[in-house]
Write an enzyme that holds these catalytic residues in place. Structure first.
Site, PDB file in Angstrom:
ATOM      1  N   HIS A  88       0.850  -1.186   0.000  1.00  0.00           N
ATOM      2  CA  HIS A  88       0.000   0.000   0.000  1.00  0.00           C
ATOM      3  C   HIS A  88       0.888   1.239   0.000  1.00  0.00           C
ATOM      4  CE1 HIS A  88      -2.846   3.053   1.266  1.00  0.00           C
ATOM      5  NE2 HIS A  88      -3.800   2.234   0.853  1.00  0.00           N
ATOM      6  N   GLU A 136      -3.620   3.357  -7.140  1.00  0.00           N
ATOM      7  CA  GLU A 136      -4.072   4.479  -6.309  1.00  0.00           C
ATOM      8  C   GLU A 136      -3.046   5.614  -6.395  1.00  0.00           C
ATOM      9  OE1 GLU A 136      -4.381   2.669  -2.306  1.00  0.00           O
ATOM     10  OE2 GLU A 136      -6.505   3.003  -2.564  1.00  0.00           O
TER      11      GLU A 136
HETATM   12  O1  G3P Z   1      -6.595   1.638   0.630  1.00  0.00           O
HETATM   13  C1  G3P Z   1      -7.450   2.554  -0.011  1.00  0.00           C
HETATM   14  C2  G3P Z   1      -7.044   3.924   0.317  1.00  0.00           C
HETATM   15  O2  G3P Z   1      -5.683   4.158   0.091  1.00  0.00           O
HETATM   16  C3  G3P Z   1      -7.883   4.968  -0.359  1.00  0.00           C
HETATM   17  O3  G3P Z   1      -8.111   5.936   0.594  1.00  0.00           O
HETATM   18  O4  G3P Z   1      -9.509   7.459   1.881  1.00  0.00           O
HETATM   19  O5  G3P Z   1      -9.024   7.908  -0.545  1.00  0.00           O
HETATM   20  O6  G3P Z   1     -10.571   6.041   0.094  1.00  0.00           O
HETATM   21  P1  G3P Z   1      -9.369   6.886   0.483  1.00  0.00           P
END
Ligand code: G3P
Length: 217
Positions: A88, A136
């Protein structure tokens, strides 16, 4: 849909169980697959309390034996989890460590969700055959704008590039995902699902938020 509880105070102790049970209810009521990633110290309690998939937020590249303070894939499996996140962006590791964690996790029959912050990283990881890759962009994590709106190209490019390397890998996207429309757009862009955290964990009404997230599924 994977809900990452992260280290949010809203998901500590008994609250981790409450959120996991709520995710299970929404999953059962709507026929939508929701998995949860509780804090490590709640993994076993949550896995015993719900039937939906429970994943660890991380594993370390260690087999069972004389090592201290690490979280091995074997421990995670024995705790009742069925999978794990790896790499992550808030717990990044080297590609060699990713490879070691993948090998040990597969040996414990854990589902592997390896996170990538760029298309290029996702392509490199795809060669190591995880079950899932979750792309991400770090700058959008925790924000109010979904990756599906702010940077749809990274989702489309990751899906296309990963599938060209290894069609067996499923692609998730995450960062800023907050609504059912964000989820629908992610699927329209070719993703197989989403990974999210603050949209649920920090929501004023977690039930209403979860209901909205699944409404187009
Ligand atoms: O693991 C998912 C996370 O990194 C995304 O965070 O708060 O933008 O949904 P968020």
């Amino acid at each position: 849909m994977i809900i990452n509880f992260k280290a949010y105070s809203e998901a500590e102790g008994a609250r981790a169980l409450e959120i996991a049970k709520l995710c299970e209810q929404i999953s059962e009521e709507n026929g939508v697959k929701i998995s949860v990633c509780p804090p490590m110290v709640e993994l076993s309690a949550v896995a015993k309390a719900v039937k939906i998939p429970v994943l660890s937020q991380n594993v370390d590249p260690h087999a069972p034996g004389s090592s201290t303070g690490w979280v091995t894939p074997s421990m995670v499996r024995s705790a009742g989890a069925v999978g794990t996140l790896i790499n992550h962006t808030e717990h990044k590791v080297s590609i060699d460590t990713i490879e070691e964690c993948l090998e040990l996790s597969k040996g414990c029959e854990l589902v592997t969700v390896v996170c990538a912050d760029t298309v290029q990283a996702a392509v490199k990881i795809a060669h190591h055959c995880p079950d899932f890759i979750a792309v991400e962009p770090p700058d959008l994590i925790g924000g109010d704008i979904s990756v599906t709106s702010a940077n749809p190209q990274i989702v489309e490019s990751t899906v296309e590039s990963v599938k060209s390397v290894n069609g067996a890998v499923s692609v998730l996207c995450g960062a800023g995902v907050k609504t059912g429309m964000d989820v629908k757009t992610a699927l329209d862009l070719g993703a197989d699902g989403v990974l999210l955290a603050s949209g649920v964990i920090k929501a004023k009404d977690q039930r209403a938020t979860l209901q909205d997230l699944v409404k187009y599924l």
